[in-house]
Design a protein around this motif. Structure first.
Motif, PDB file in Angstrom:
ATOM      1  N   ARG A  81      11.715  14.550  29.377  1.00  0.00           N
ATOM      2  CA  ARG A  81      10.445  14.915  29.699  1.00  0.00           C
ATOM      3  C   ARG A  81       9.758  16.178  29.362  1.00  0.00           C
ATOM      4  O   ARG A  81       8.590  16.209  29.064  1.00  0.00           O
ATOM      5  CB  ARG A  81      10.347  14.595  31.315  1.00  0.00           C
ATOM      6  CG  ARG A  81      10.694  13.016  31.537  1.00  0.00           C
ATOM      7  CD  ARG A  81      10.918  12.935  33.116  1.00  0.00           C
ATOM      8  NE  ARG A  81      12.207  13.786  33.377  1.00  0.00           N
ATOM      9  CZ  ARG A  81      12.774  13.459  34.561  1.00  0.00           C
ATOM     10  NH1 ARG A  81      12.215  12.865  35.660  1.00  0.00           N
ATOM     11  NH2 ARG A  81      13.998  14.105  34.863  1.00  0.00           N
ATOM     12  N   GLU A  82      10.874  17.181  29.251  1.00  0.00           N
ATOM     13  CA  GLU A  82      10.203  18.546  29.166  1.00  0.00           C
ATOM     14  C   GLU A  82       9.818  18.656  27.576  1.00  0.00           C
ATOM     15  O   GLU A  82       9.102  19.371  27.223  1.00  0.00           O
ATOM     16  CB  GLU A  82      11.540  19.701  29.544  1.00  0.00           C
ATOM     17  CG  GLU A  82      11.503  19.822  30.912  1.00  0.00           C
ATOM     18  CD  GLU A  82      10.211  20.339  31.549  1.00  0.00           C
ATOM     19  OE1 GLU A  82       9.566  21.112  30.936  1.00  0.00           O
ATOM     20  OE2 GLU A  82       9.920  19.917  32.934  1.00  0.00           O
ATOM     21  N   ASP A 135      16.166  17.940  28.960  1.00  0.00           N
ATOM     22  CA  ASP A 135      15.434  16.759  29.751  1.00  0.00           C
ATOM     23  C   ASP A 135      14.417  16.386  28.867  1.00  0.00           C
ATOM     24  O   ASP A 135      13.469  17.157  28.180  1.00  0.00           O
ATOM     25  CB  ASP A 135      14.761  17.426  30.998  1.00  0.00           C
ATOM     26  CG  ASP A 135      14.324  16.326  31.977  1.00  0.00           C
ATOM     27  OD1 ASP A 135      13.685  15.328  31.372  1.00  0.00           O
ATOM     28  OD2 ASP A 135      14.233  16.386  33.169  1.00  0.00           O
ATOM     29  N   LYS A 155       6.631  16.964  27.012  1.00  0.00           N
ATOM     30  CA  LYS A 155       5.522  17.964  27.793  1.00  0.00           C
ATOM     31  C   LYS A 155       5.236  19.134  26.756  1.00  0.00           C
ATOM     32  O   LYS A 155       3.987  19.458  26.424  1.00  0.00           O
ATOM     33  CB  LYS A 155       5.984  18.333  29.147  1.00  0.00           C
ATOM     34  CG  LYS A 155       4.916  19.411  29.706  1.00  0.00           C
ATOM     35  CD  LYS A 155       5.466  19.644  30.837  1.00  0.00           C
ATOM     36  CE  LYS A 155       5.807  18.847  32.128  1.00  0.00           C
ATOM     37  NZ  LYS A 155       6.212  19.459  33.431  1.00  0.00           N
ATOM     38  N   THR A 186      18.652  13.080  30.308  1.00  0.00           N
ATOM     39  CA  THR A 186      18.829  14.248  30.610  1.00  0.00           C
ATOM     40  C   THR A 186      20.397  14.730  30.538  1.00  0.00           C
ATOM     41  O   THR A 186      21.153  13.816  30.306  1.00  0.00           O
ATOM     42  CB  THR A 186      18.536  14.331  32.283  1.00  0.00           C
ATOM     43  OG1 THR A 186      19.298  13.704  32.979  1.00  0.00           O
ATOM     44  CG2 THR A 186      17.137  14.347  32.731  1.00  0.00           C
ATOM     45  N   TYR A 229       5.935   7.836  31.305  1.00  0.00           N
ATOM     46  CA  TYR A 229       5.572   9.362  31.535  1.00  0.00           C
ATOM     47  C   TYR A 229       4.444   9.745  30.603  1.00  0.00           C
ATOM     48  O   TYR A 229       3.716  10.602  30.653  1.00  0.00           O
ATOM     49  CB  TYR A 229       6.933  10.026  31.563  1.00  0.00           C
ATOM     50  CG  TYR A 229       6.830  11.449  31.758  1.00  0.00           C
ATOM     51  CD1 TYR A 229       6.386  12.011  32.895  1.00  0.00           C
ATOM     52  CD2 TYR A 229       6.908  12.227  30.665  1.00  0.00           C
ATOM     53  CE1 TYR A 229       6.307  13.412  33.126  1.00  0.00           C
ATOM     54  CE2 TYR A 229       6.894  13.707  30.677  1.00  0.00           C
ATOM     55  CZ  TYR A 229       6.416  14.353  32.043  1.00  0.00           C
ATOM     56  OH  TYR A 229       6.367  15.434  32.189  1.00  0.00           O
ATOM     57  N   LEU A 230       5.047   9.476  29.181  1.00  0.00           N
ATOM     58  CA  LEU A 230       4.169   9.885  27.907  1.00  0.00           C
ATOM     59  C   LEU A 230       2.762   9.423  28.125  1.00  0.00           C
ATOM     60  O   LEU A 230       1.791  10.230  27.932  1.00  0.00           O
ATOM     61  CB  LEU A 230       4.589   9.552  26.807  1.00  0.00           C
ATOM     62  CG  LEU A 230       3.868   9.897  25.548  1.00  0.00           C
ATOM     63  CD1 LEU A 230       3.533  11.478  25.629  1.00  0.00           C
ATOM     64  CD2 LEU A 230       4.661   9.290  24.336  1.00  0.00           C
ATOM     65  N   VAL A 263      10.338   6.789  29.767  1.00  0.00           N
ATOM     66  CA  VAL A 263       9.806   7.874  28.994  1.00  0.00           C
ATOM     67  C   VAL A 263       8.315   7.607  28.446  1.00  0.00           C
ATOM     68  O   VAL A 263       7.454   8.389  28.609  1.00  0.00           O
ATOM     69  CB  VAL A 263      10.769   7.980  27.932  1.00  0.00           C
ATOM     70  CG1 VAL A 263      10.279   8.930  26.806  1.00  0.00           C
ATOM     71  CG2 VAL A 263      12.064   8.606  28.174  1.00  0.00           C
TER      72      VAL A 263
END
Length: 229
Positions: free
Chosen positions: A53-54, A51, A57, A45, A12-13, A9
């Motif tokens: 990641r969503e 999720d 984002k 998830t 990704y961030l 995570v």
């Protein structure tokens, strides 16, 4: 999430917001430990809409500030609350004479819904609020939610709705299909008696069977616009 998922995570961030990246090994280890401490019970998830990641984002797109682990935890809690608010407990299959088993099954069902392992039971969605678009073919097949005879008996107790239905049947506009700019009644709600006091503040909140003239004009304009389109 486990530490490995937390590290994914953060990676990704870092691609979305380089300000959060830690190049020093010790700082990166501390960052993973901090995020895991706060997000250990937050899944990466789920099968029903979550999720992480969503969530990250959406924060990056909406806020100029770097995201913190508590921001993700708050979004997860909001997700849980929303799912439970849309859920109606089904009748357990456990023996009702066994309160412990009955309660355990209810709690397990709620926990499954809250954590995204099961979809909410949509009883409330079918019986309250606006009609779901997917129900339109079924409503057309049966004709109406309420039989005409029952609707007539309920008319004295629902004057605003009865006036709305009578106006639509007579070919008039759906007055309650638009909000009222005078009393600020929402779409679908009857107008309210609104008096202005000496201090220019609105007073009075009694429902009106007859909508305000400005609302009727607005409904007429909306219908004319739909016809022209």
């Amino acid at each position: 999430m486990n530490p490995r998922e937390v590290a994914a995570v953060l990676a990704y961030l870092g691609r979305l917001d380089p300000r959060t990246m830690r190049t020093d090994t010790g700082e990166a280890r501390d960052q993973i430990a901090q995020w895991h401490e706060l997000l250990g019970d937050v899944p990466f998830t789920t099968e029903h809409g979550w999720d992480v990641r969503e969530a990250i984002k959406s924060h990056v797109l909406a806020s100029p500030y770097p995201i913190l682990p508590v921001d993700v935890a708050r979004q997860w809690r909001a997700y849980r609350r929303d799912r439970l608010n849309r859920h109606t407990d089904p009748t357990p299959v456990a023996n009702p004479d066994n309160p412990a088993a009955w309660r355990a099954e209810l709690l397990d069902t709620r926990h499954a819904v809250a954590t995204g392992r099961a979809a909410p039971a949509t009883h409330r969605q079918l019986t309250s609020g606006a009609q779901h678009p997917g129900l339109a073919p079924y409503v057309e097949a049966v004709g109406s939610y309420i039989p005409a005879s029952v609707r007539a008996e309920l008319a004295p107790y629902r004057p605003a709705r009865a006036a709305r239905e009578a106006a639509i049947a007579a070919g008039g506009p759906d007055v309650l299909g638009v909000p009222c700019r005078w009393c600020h009644a929402d779409e679908g709600q009857p107008c309210r008696s609104r008096r202005v006091g000496l201090d220019d503040s609105a007073r009075g909140n009694a429902p009106r069977a007859i909508p305000h003239p400005s609302r009727v004009d607005l409904a007429e304009a909306a219908r004319a616009q739909r016809v022209a389109a």
